[in-house]
Write a protein that holds these residues in place. Structure first.
Motif, short mmCIF file in Angstrom:
data_model
loop_
_atom_site.label_atom_id
_atom_site.label_comp_id
_atom_site.label_asym_id
_atom_site.label_seq_id
_atom_site.Cartn_x
_atom_site.Cartn_y
_atom_site.Cartn_z
N GLN A 15 0.82 -1.21 0.00
CA GLN A 15 0.00 0.00 0.00
C GLN A 15 0.86 1.26 0.00
OE1 GLN A 15 -3.08 0.90 -0.37
NE2 GLN A 15 -3.76 -1.18 -0.83
N THR A 16 1.76 1.35 -0.94
CA THR A 16 2.48 2.61 -1.08
C THR A 16 1.91 3.36 -2.28
OG1 THR A 16 4.19 1.69 -2.50
CG2 THR A 16 4.61 1.67 -0.13
N VAL A 17 1.98 4.67 -2.18
CA VAL A 17 1.52 5.52 -3.27
C VAL A 17 2.63 6.51 -3.59
CG1 VAL A 17 -0.94 5.29 -2.80
CG2 VAL A 17 0.38 7.07 -1.64
N GLU A 58 8.03 7.61 -2.64
CA GLU A 58 7.00 6.68 -2.17
C GLU A 58 6.58 7.04 -0.75
OE1 GLU A 58 8.10 2.62 -2.26
OE2 GLU A 58 7.51 2.36 -4.35
N ILE A 59 5.28 6.94 -0.51
CA ILE A 59 4.82 7.07 0.88
C ILE A 59 3.79 5.98 1.14
CG2 ILE A 59 5.19 9.56 1.04
CD1 ILE A 59 2.12 9.85 0.75
N ARG A 60 3.61 5.69 2.39
CA ARG A 60 2.59 4.71 2.75
C ARG A 60 1.22 5.36 2.60
NH1 ARG A 60 3.78 0.37 6.15
NH2 ARG A 60 1.66 0.64 6.91
N ALA A 61 0.31 4.59 2.06
CA ALA A 61 -1.00 5.14 1.76
C ALA A 61 -1.84 5.38 3.02
CB ALA A 61 -1.75 4.21 0.82
N ASP A 62 -1.48 4.71 4.09
CA ASP A 62 -2.36 4.75 5.26
C ASP A 62 -1.95 5.79 6.30
OD1 ASP A 62 -0.04 3.59 6.04
OD2 ASP A 62 -0.94 1.84 7.00
N ARG A 63 -0.94 6.54 6.00
CA ARG A 63 -0.48 7.49 7.01
C ARG A 63 -0.74 8.92 6.56
NH1 ARG A 63 3.42 10.63 7.33
NH2 ARG A 63 4.29 11.45 9.27
N LEU B 36 0.47 24.06 -8.17
CA LEU B 36 -0.46 23.31 -9.00
C LEU B 36 -1.29 22.38 -8.15
CD1 LEU B 36 1.74 22.19 -12.01
CD2 LEU B 36 -0.01 23.96 -12.00
N VAL B 37 -2.53 22.24 -8.52
CA VAL B 37 -3.40 21.30 -7.81
C VAL B 37 -3.59 20.10 -8.70
CG1 VAL B 37 -5.64 20.91 -6.78
CG2 VAL B 37 -4.55 23.15 -6.62
N ILE B 38 -3.12 19.00 -8.19
CA ILE B 38 -3.05 17.82 -9.05
C ILE B 38 -4.43 17.28 -9.36
CG2 ILE B 38 -2.85 16.09 -7.24
CD1 ILE B 38 -0.60 14.84 -8.88
N ASP B 39 -5.35 17.37 -8.43
CA ASP B 39 -6.62 16.69 -8.69
C ASP B 39 -7.50 17.47 -9.65
OD1 ASP B 39 -8.47 17.46 -5.66
OD2 ASP B 39 -7.25 18.67 -6.99
N ALA B 40 -7.05 18.65 -10.05
CA ALA B 40 -7.75 19.33 -11.13
C ALA B 40 -7.38 18.70 -12.47
CB ALA B 40 -7.40 20.81 -11.13
N TYR B 41 -6.23 18.05 -12.49
CA TYR B 41 -5.78 17.41 -13.72
C TYR B 41 -6.11 15.92 -13.75
CZ TYR B 41 -2.93 21.48 -14.77
OH TYR B 41 -2.50 22.73 -15.06
N VAL B 42 -5.95 15.33 -12.61
CA VAL B 42 -5.96 13.88 -12.56
C VAL B 42 -6.91 13.44 -11.46
CG1 VAL B 42 -4.50 11.84 -12.40
CG2 VAL B 42 -3.52 14.00 -13.12
N ARG B 43 -7.59 12.33 -11.72
CA ARG B 43 -8.52 11.88 -10.70
C ARG B 43 -7.81 11.11 -9.61
NH1 ARG B 43 -14.01 12.07 -12.52
NH2 ARG B 43 -13.98 12.92 -14.62
N VAL B 44 -7.30 11.84 -8.69
CA VAL B 44 -6.74 11.20 -7.50
C VAL B 44 -7.21 12.01 -6.31
CG1 VAL B 44 -4.65 10.26 -8.51
CG2 VAL B 44 -4.69 12.59 -7.70
N SER B 45 -7.22 11.38 -5.20
CA SER B 45 -7.58 12.15 -4.02
C SER B 45 -6.31 12.56 -3.31
CB SER B 45 -8.45 11.30 -3.10
OG SER B 45 -7.78 10.10 -2.83
N LEU B 46 -6.40 13.65 -2.60
CA LEU B 46 -5.29 14.04 -1.76
C LEU B 46 -5.20 13.07 -0.60
CD1 LEU B 46 -5.61 17.89 -1.52
CD2 LEU B 46 -4.32 16.53 -3.11
N VAL B 47 -3.99 12.84 -0.16
CA VAL B 47 -3.86 12.02 1.04
C VAL B 47 -4.47 12.77 2.21
CG1 VAL B 47 -1.85 10.66 0.44
CG2 VAL B 47 -1.57 12.98 1.29
#
Lengths: 264, 133
Positions: A15-17, A58-63, B36-47
């Motif tokens: 689960q890394t992103v 890379e970062i962990r997706a859950d943190r 730049l705001v990435i989710d305006a370009y790409v469908r990802v959510s911010l962590v």
């Protein structure tokens, strides 16, 4: 934009992103020692496509992110880069599912506009000038220049705060407005003094009620000494009145614009 | 090419602060609402971002600020056009009088403010409204 992020990648077990810092020309090399956000922080890598590279780690997706170290790492990576190469900084917190997604969805899809933007930024970086009034000095100016302030001051002098509450509020509001007017004039003066060294400027909102100036400049890195000298002259002019700080070179956060997503 | 080192600056005696790296406050002013705001370009959510205090840095002039300015003006030493003020003030200071007076004023202002905030927001936006005369 089509939906295309559903495919599970092979790295789902861990689960890394992929955290993205910014976009640079493809020939930028990463420093193997540089570390990014997250805990533990991973090395900075470049994902390349055509003329572009994205700086990622890379970062962990859950943190969740957002610790001071995370913010500092994001800024440090981009600011250090900006002294050497043009960079399009991303706002803090941008993550894609993996390096393939970075290449395909970010770099490939926007290759030409990013490339054009980087060419425009070639040799330039952001500098931020912050000035804070010396409180005693600016109050003295206001009381000297403004009869109403001087009069209100007399009315509250040596009287208990409770008994002069209305006068105090009136005086304080007057001071606040007078500082705002000075800020506007002094910001304009700074722009006049430094503006010709900048390609573009962005006047930022004040972050403190005694801010005198808060301006971001996009300027040639090669002309940094000229900028420093001009700020030095301004500092001399405002000695004992405004305390100035100059930050930079920074990534041009104030000067990259996100286009509205197009509804198709 | 990405190095962690900036060209060693040092503004060169210009009388201004030339820090080699940004403070946390500087960073917050910059990277959270700019870039730049990435989710305006790409469908990802911010962590998930653990940030609760972004708005706290927006300057809002308040009664609290006004009272603080007023007190600062009250304590201001204008030596040019108030010859008398300065020795008086100095004497007060040497006796510790000014300090305790100031402290009292600040505490009183604080009490008042708490009263204010305790009531409702209308009272606060009314600004000059005076309580319990």
């Amino acid at each position: 934009m089509a939906q295309q992020t559903e495919k599970p990648r092979e790295d789902t077990a861990e689960q890394t992103v992929c955290y993205v810092y910014g976009i640079v020309p493809a020939d930028v090399e990463t420093d193997p020692e540089a570390r990014g956000v997250g805990d533990p922080p991973s090395p900075i890598e470049a994902v390349r496509h055509g003329e572009l590279a994205a700086l990622v780690s890379e970062i962990r997706a859950d943190r969740p992110l957002g610790k001071p170290e995370d913010l500092a790492a994001h800024a440090r990576i981009l600011d250090a880069t900006s002294a050497e190469a043009p960079v399009l900084p991303l706002r803090f917190g941008a993550v894609l599912t993996g390096s393939e997604a970075v290449e395909r969805e970010l770099l490939a899809e926007h290759h030409d506009e990013f490339h054009a933007a980087l060419q425009e930024l070639e040799g330039k970086a952001e500098y931020v000038l912050k000035g804070r009034y010396d409180e005693q000095a600016v109050l003295r100016e206001i009381v000297t220049e403004n009869e109403e302030a001087a009069q209100l001051r007399e009315e509250i002098r040596d009287k208990p705060a409770d008994a002069t509450r209305n006068e105090r509020i009136a005086l304080g509001e007057l001071i606040n407005n007078a500082i705002a007017a000075k800020r506007e004039a002094d910001t304009q003066h700074a722009l006049d003094a430094l503006g010709e060294l900048a390609t573009t400027v962005n006047v930022r909102e004040p972050t403190h009620e005694e801010d005198a100036v808060h301006v971001a400049f996009l300027a040639e890195v090669a002309a940094q000494q000229d900028l420093e000298q001009a700020v030095g002259e301004l500092a001399g002019e405002w000695r004992d009145r405004v305390e100035l700080r100059l930050l930079g070179p920074l990534a041009p956060y104030d000067f990259v614009v996100t286009q509205q997503p197009q509804q198709e | 090419m990405t190095t962690a080192v900036q060209p060693a600056g040092g503004g060169g005696g210009g009388g201004f602060d030339r820090p080699s790296s940004s403070s946390l406050a500087d960073v917050i002013d910059t990277i959270l609402d700019k870039g730049l705001v990435i989710d305006a370009y790409v469908r990802v959510s911010l962590v998930g971002i653990e940030l609760l205090t972004i708005d706290a840095r927006i300057v809002v002039a308040s009664v609290d600020t006004y009272l603080r300015f007023a007190e600062a003006v009250n304590r201001l030493d204008i030596s040019d056009n108030e010859q008398k003020g300065l020795p008086d003030l100095m004497q007060d200071m040497s006796q510790g009088g000014a300090r305790s007076k100031t402290k009292g004023a600040i505490e009183a202002a604080g009490d008042k403010l708490r009263d204010f905030l305790g009531e409702d927001e209308q009272a606060q936006s009314a600004g000059r409204g005076r309580k319990g005369d």
